[in-house]
Each structure stands twice: as structure tokens, then as C-alpha cells.
Design an enzyme around this catalytic site. Structure first.
Site, short mmCIF file in Angstrom:
data_model
loop_
_atom_site.label_atom_id
_atom_site.label_comp_id
_atom_site.label_asym_id
_atom_site.label_seq_id
_atom_site.Cartn_x
_atom_site.Cartn_y
_atom_site.Cartn_z
N SER A 1 48.14 51.16 19.85
CA SER A 1 47.70 52.08 20.91
C SER A 1 47.23 51.30 22.13
O SER A 1 46.46 50.35 22.02
CB SER A 1 46.56 52.96 20.40
OG SER A 1 45.99 53.68 21.50
N ASP B 1 42.63 58.18 29.60
CA ASP B 1 43.14 59.54 29.74
C ASP B 1 42.25 60.23 30.77
O ASP B 1 41.03 60.29 30.60
CB ASP B 1 43.07 60.30 28.42
CG ASP B 1 44.03 59.72 27.38
OD1 ASP B 1 44.98 59.02 27.77
OD2 ASP B 1 43.81 59.98 26.18
N HIS C 1 47.77 60.13 30.75
CA HIS C 1 47.52 58.78 30.22
C HIS C 1 47.95 57.74 31.25
O HIS C 1 49.13 57.62 31.58
CB HIS C 1 48.30 58.60 28.92
CG HIS C 1 48.15 57.24 28.29
ND1 HIS C 1 47.42 57.02 27.14
CD2 HIS C 1 48.64 56.03 28.65
CE1 HIS C 1 47.48 55.74 26.81
NE2 HIS C 1 48.23 55.11 27.71
N GLN D 1 41.08 54.66 16.10
CA GLN D 1 42.48 55.06 16.21
C GLN D 1 43.02 55.48 14.83
O GLN D 1 43.77 56.45 14.72
CB GLN D 1 43.32 53.90 16.77
CG GLN D 1 44.78 54.25 17.06
CD GLN D 1 44.94 55.19 18.25
OE1 GLN D 1 44.07 55.29 19.09
NE2 GLN D 1 46.06 55.88 18.31
N GLU E 1 53.03 62.52 28.63
CA GLU E 1 51.57 62.63 28.68
C GLU E 1 51.10 62.56 30.13
O GLU E 1 50.84 61.47 30.64
CB GLU E 1 50.90 61.53 27.85
CG GLU E 1 51.08 61.70 26.36
CD GLU E 1 50.06 60.90 25.54
OE1 GLU E 1 49.41 60.01 26.13
OE2 GLU E 1 49.93 61.17 24.34
N ALA F 1 49.52 57.01 18.79
CA ALA F 1 50.06 55.69 18.47
C ALA F 1 49.58 55.21 17.10
O ALA F 1 48.44 55.46 16.70
CB ALA F 1 49.65 54.69 19.54
N HIS G 1 45.12 52.34 24.05
CA HIS G 1 43.67 52.55 24.13
C HIS G 1 42.91 51.42 23.43
O HIS G 1 41.77 51.12 23.79
CB HIS G 1 43.29 53.90 23.54
CG HIS G 1 43.65 55.05 24.43
ND1 HIS G 1 42.92 55.39 25.54
CD2 HIS G 1 44.68 55.93 24.38
CE1 HIS G 1 43.48 56.44 26.14
NE2 HIS G 1 44.56 56.78 25.46
#
Ligand SMILES: [Zn+2]
Length: 260
Positions: free
Chosen positions: A171, A180, A231, A136, A228, A166, A173
Site C-alpha cells: 500500500s 486520501d 487518493h 493495513q 479513486e 492494497a 499509505h
């Protein structure tokens, strides 16, 4: 164009990202469960970037079932710029294909969602999933550098980047609870994604599997994140249904029930 570049970077670094996770530290638990089948749908347009092809396995790992209510509650928490993941946050992942992986708690429902979407004749495609914090950081720093090269000041570049990527440590993720997903026929991360058949199905049905479209178009002032339409965040079926039916975002849901 920046989004296109980011997805290209994600594709290039997917294998490296998995390796970085393994080297990332003792707190990260890894469990590669199963490789997946190859993509069955032939690309139909020049835009298709087949090297990013991704799908989850059609077979569940042994002893894995849909999340129970306790697990759903565990997965229901806020991650944003004001609510970073705890430093000691741990995760057990299930491997997908090409270095992708997700938190094992959301895997069974993700599996069923992807299978049902395909059964509807559509072609969903997971292009990003769990990211280690250092990955990230690379995404974030590269975007800042790109904007600096375009003439932005550092402060402008940093602020603009936070709207799209982020801040490391914040994030979704990094939690392994977000994916995604794009339509295989159109894999760019831009607003046109919302018009693809797979995306329209996911927007309408993801809540049935415990996933929400995390950054809706009409909630950007609350999420402080760009729209988004790709996401998806796992929050469990109970919360996902209410969030969908009441047309609220996760921040509003968390505030309503004063959850962490
Ligand atoms: Zn995402």
C-alpha cells in the site's frame, strides 16, 4: 457501501493506528512535530461526518522547506502488488491532527497545497494518510471477511479485496507518501467524490505541489486498481507535472524512464 464502511473504520481506528505504529518496531521512526488548528468550515449537509474532520497545520515546522530535487527523486518509486515496499523500509513522519501523519519529505508541499486549496475558498479534508503495515492488514482482512459473509468464496473475496485495498506491504499509505483527501461537504469514498469542488481543484492543481491522482479512471487496466478520485501520491513536482500533462499513470512514467 463497502467504501463507506472502510472510511468509518479508518476514522474509528485513527488513534489506535498511531499507537500501533509506535509499537510496530524499531524500523519505524516517529517525530510528532505539531498539532493543528481546528477545522474552520461548518458542515452544511447531513452527510458530513465531522468526527473525521482533518486538516494539516497552517504553519510549517521549523527548518522544513519544499523538497529539493534529490528528495523528489527519493520519493519517486513504484509501490503496487508487484512492487512491495522493502522489508527494511524506514520512514520519518510528521504528525498532523487526530493521529494522522505523513512522510516528512512530502509534508511541506502537502501543507502548501492544502493552504492554497483553502485560499481558493474550498474545504479539503485529509481522511487517511500513513498506515503501519499491521493497520493495513486489519483493513484488508476485515474487507475479506465482509465479502465472505456476503457469500463470496475465499478466492473471490481475496481477489475482489485486492481491487479496492492494497495487499499489506504494497500500500502506498505504508510509505507515508499518499493521502486520501475528500471535500468536507461530501466525505464518502465513491465516484461522486470527483464532482466535489475541492476534488476538482485538487485534480487540476495537485501536480503543482508534486502530487498525482494515483488511480485515474482511464488507467485501471494498468494500475489494476479501482478509480479513486481521492487518493493522491507524492512523486515530486518534476514527475507530477509530466504525468499530469501527458495523462499517464505512475506505472507508465516509471516504465518510460526505466525507474525502480
Ligand atoms: Zn488512499
Amino acid at each position: 457501501m463497502r467504501k463507506k464502511r472502510v472510511i468509518q473504520l479508518l476514522g474509528r481506528l485513527s488513534a489506535a493506528g498511531a499507537a500501533a505504529v509506535i509499537c510496530g518496531g524499531a524500523v519505524w521512526f516517529f517525530r510528532k512535530v505539531q498539532e493543528t488548528q481546528s477545522v474552520e468550515v461548518e458542515p452544511t449537509t447531513e452527510n458530513v461526518q465531522t468526527e473525521f474532520a482533518e486538516e494539516t497545520s497552517r504553519e510549517l515546522p521549523e527548518n522544513t522547506t519544499s523538497a529539493d530535487s534529490e528528495t523528489e527523486t527519493e520519493c519517486l518509486f513504484l509501490i503496487n502488488a508487484d512492487h512491495p515496499l522493502p522489508e527494511d523500509y524506514t520512514i520519518r513522519t510528521v504528525g498532523l491532527k487526530d493521529g494522522q501523519s505523513v512522510d516528512e519529505r512530502c509534508y511541506p508541499d502537502l501543507q502548501v497545497m492544502m493552504d492554497d486549496c483553502r485560499a481558493a475558498g474550498l474545504s479539503p479534508y485529509i481522511c487517511s494518510s500513513y498506515r503501519a503495515k499491521d493497520f493495513q492488514e486489519r483493513l484488508f482482512d476485515e474487507n475479506v471477511e465482509s465479502l465472505l459473509a456476503q457469500g463470496f468464496s475465499y478466492e473471490e473475496a481475496y481477489t475482489e479485496t485486492t481491487r479496492n485495498i492494497a495487499i499489506p506491504g504494497t500500500s502506498e499509505h505504508e510509505s507515508g507518501l499518499a493521502v486520501d483527501i475528500v471535500d468536507i461537504s461530501y466525505q464518502l469514498l465513491d465516484n461522486e467524490q470527483e464532482n466535489t469542488p475541492a476534488q476538482q481543484w485538487l485534480m487540476e492543481n495537485s501536480w503543482r505541489y508534486g502530487f498525482i491522482l494515483r488511480y485515474p479512471k482511464d488507467k485501471t487496466d494498468i494500475t489494476d486498481f479501482v478509480y479513486e478520485p481521492w487518493h493522491y501520491r507524492y512523486v515530486g513536482k518534476t514527475a507530477a507535472e509530466e504525468i499530469y500533462r501527458e495523462n499517464i499513470c505512475l506505472e507508465e512514467y516509471i516504465e518510460k524512464y526505466t525507474l525502480p
